[in-house]
Scaffold this motif. Structure first.
Motif, PDB file in Angstrom:
ATOM      1  N   ARG A  10      37.325 -25.442  -8.022  1.00  0.00           N
ATOM      2  CA  ARG A  10      35.973 -25.740  -7.740  1.00  0.00           C
ATOM      3  C   ARG A  10      35.316 -27.042  -8.055  1.00  0.00           C
ATOM      4  O   ARG A  10      35.141 -27.035  -9.665  1.00  0.00           O
ATOM      5  CB  ARG A  10      35.132 -24.084  -7.563  1.00  0.00           C
ATOM      6  CG  ARG A  10      36.362 -23.098  -6.861  1.00  0.00           C
ATOM      7  CD  ARG A  10      35.099 -21.805  -7.218  1.00  0.00           C
ATOM      8  NE  ARG A  10      34.110 -22.033  -6.250  1.00  0.00           N
ATOM      9  CZ  ARG A  10      33.540 -21.899  -5.178  1.00  0.00           C
ATOM     10  NH1 ARG A  10      34.222 -21.758  -4.486  1.00  0.00           N
ATOM     11  NH2 ARG A  10      32.777 -21.624  -5.211  1.00  0.00           N
ATOM     12  N   VAL A  21      37.626 -34.285  -4.175  1.00  0.00           N
ATOM     13  CA  VAL A  21      38.166 -33.738  -3.531  1.00  0.00           C
ATOM     14  C   VAL A  21      39.852 -34.561  -3.459  1.00  0.00           C
ATOM     15  O   VAL A  21      40.760 -33.992  -3.288  1.00  0.00           O
ATOM     16  CB  VAL A  21      37.954 -33.075  -2.215  1.00  0.00           C
ATOM     17  CG1 VAL A  21      38.806 -32.545  -0.811  1.00  0.00           C
ATOM     18  CG2 VAL A  21      37.120 -32.269  -2.167  1.00  0.00           C
ATOM     19  N   PHE A  50      36.704 -25.747  -2.128  1.00  0.00           N
ATOM     20  CA  PHE A  50      36.334 -27.114  -3.121  1.00  0.00           C
ATOM     21  C   PHE A  50      35.283 -26.357  -3.631  1.00  0.00           C
ATOM     22  O   PHE A  50      34.812 -27.020  -4.366  1.00  0.00           O
ATOM     23  CB  PHE A  50      36.937 -28.108  -2.495  1.00  0.00           C
ATOM     24  CG  PHE A  50      38.400 -28.610  -3.073  1.00  0.00           C
ATOM     25  CD1 PHE A  50      38.510 -28.940  -3.917  1.00  0.00           C
ATOM     26  CD2 PHE A  50      39.036 -28.555  -1.509  1.00  0.00           C
ATOM     27  CE1 PHE A  50      39.918 -29.316  -4.131  1.00  0.00           C
ATOM     28  CE2 PHE A  50      40.889 -28.724  -1.570  1.00  0.00           C
ATOM     29  CZ  PHE A  50      40.828 -28.867  -2.485  1.00  0.00           C
TER      30      PHE A  50
END
Length: 238
Positions: A10, A21, A50
């Motif tokens: 995360r 990402v 995420f």
């Protein structure tokens, strides 16, 4: 960054969220956490995993598509792809000699016959039947790089599964479409580095049959056919 239960880290709020990402998605692909043919979670799920917005996820996926690391097909989703399938501008100079409509129609026929035959094979296949499937798989492995021999072995792999179901008319239907199925398989096998994925997916099918696990066999068939529709979309003849 915090590691989520599914292995995704995360991402803490900050600059360059998209880059973070993309970096993590590329790492998961490079390390085969996400393997070729795997279906990627929805944008909503990825955003939650995420800890970012859907806009960030969408931009990251667009970047991965531009790198040919994933392919997306409306109604099917996004799948991890081998970028070497598109090496040397294959999609521009070597269109598949089959239209998307014909490919889809043939895929529907194959799914009907092969999934039903797999269901019957789980119950009825003998050791000799499974040996024929394994021999065809071994022949594929032995002939990687030889398009015609590899494709012949590929067809025999599927034909052996149909015959292992011991349904006379399923076998007749499949044999009756032999030329069309062989042609479609050969076109797919022309794509650079497609043989490796074929071996992987066929090995999974064989192992599921040996385990007498129809649910897993059916899932592999469905996922593979959906992935093929997605990854070949740029390659079909108009």
């Amino acid at each position: 960054m915090i590691l989520a239960a599914n292995g995704i880290r995360r991402i803490e709020k900050g600059p360059k969220l998209v880059d973070s990402v993309i970096e993590q998605m590329r790492r998961m692909i490079d390390e085969s956490v996400w393997k070729e043919g795997d279906k990627i979670a929805s944008e909503n799920q990825l955003a939650a995993d995420f800890n970012v917005s859907r806009i960030v996820v969408r931009e990251a996926l667009q970047n991965l598509r531009a790198m040919n690391l994933i392919v997306t097909r409306q109604g099917l989703g996004s799948f991890v792809c081998n970028p070497n399938n598109f090496a040397n501008n294959f999609e521009e100079i070597n269109k598949l000699e089959i239209s998307e409509d014909d490919f889809q129609s043939l895929s529907e026929l194959r799914l009907c016959v092969e999934k039903r035959a797999a269901f019957l094979s789980v119950e009825l296949a003998t050791d000799d039947d499974l040996r024929e499937v394994r021999n065809a798989l071994q022949s594929m492995q032995d002939n990687i790089g030889d398009l015609d021999k590899f494709t012949s072995a590929d067809f025999m792999f599927h034909m052996s599964i149909v015959e292992a179901g011991h349904s006379k008319f399923l076998s007749k239907v499949y044999q009756g479409c032999r030329n069309e199925i062989y042609f479609a398989l050969r076109e797919m096998n022309r794509v650079p580095e497609s043989h490796t994925f074929a071996i992987t997916s066929h090995t999974r099918i064989y192992n599921a049959l040996v385990a007498r696990d129809y649910n897993e066999t059916s899932k592999i068939y469905k996922d593979t056919f959906e992935f093929n529709r997605a990854r070949y979309k740029k390659l079909f003849r108009n």
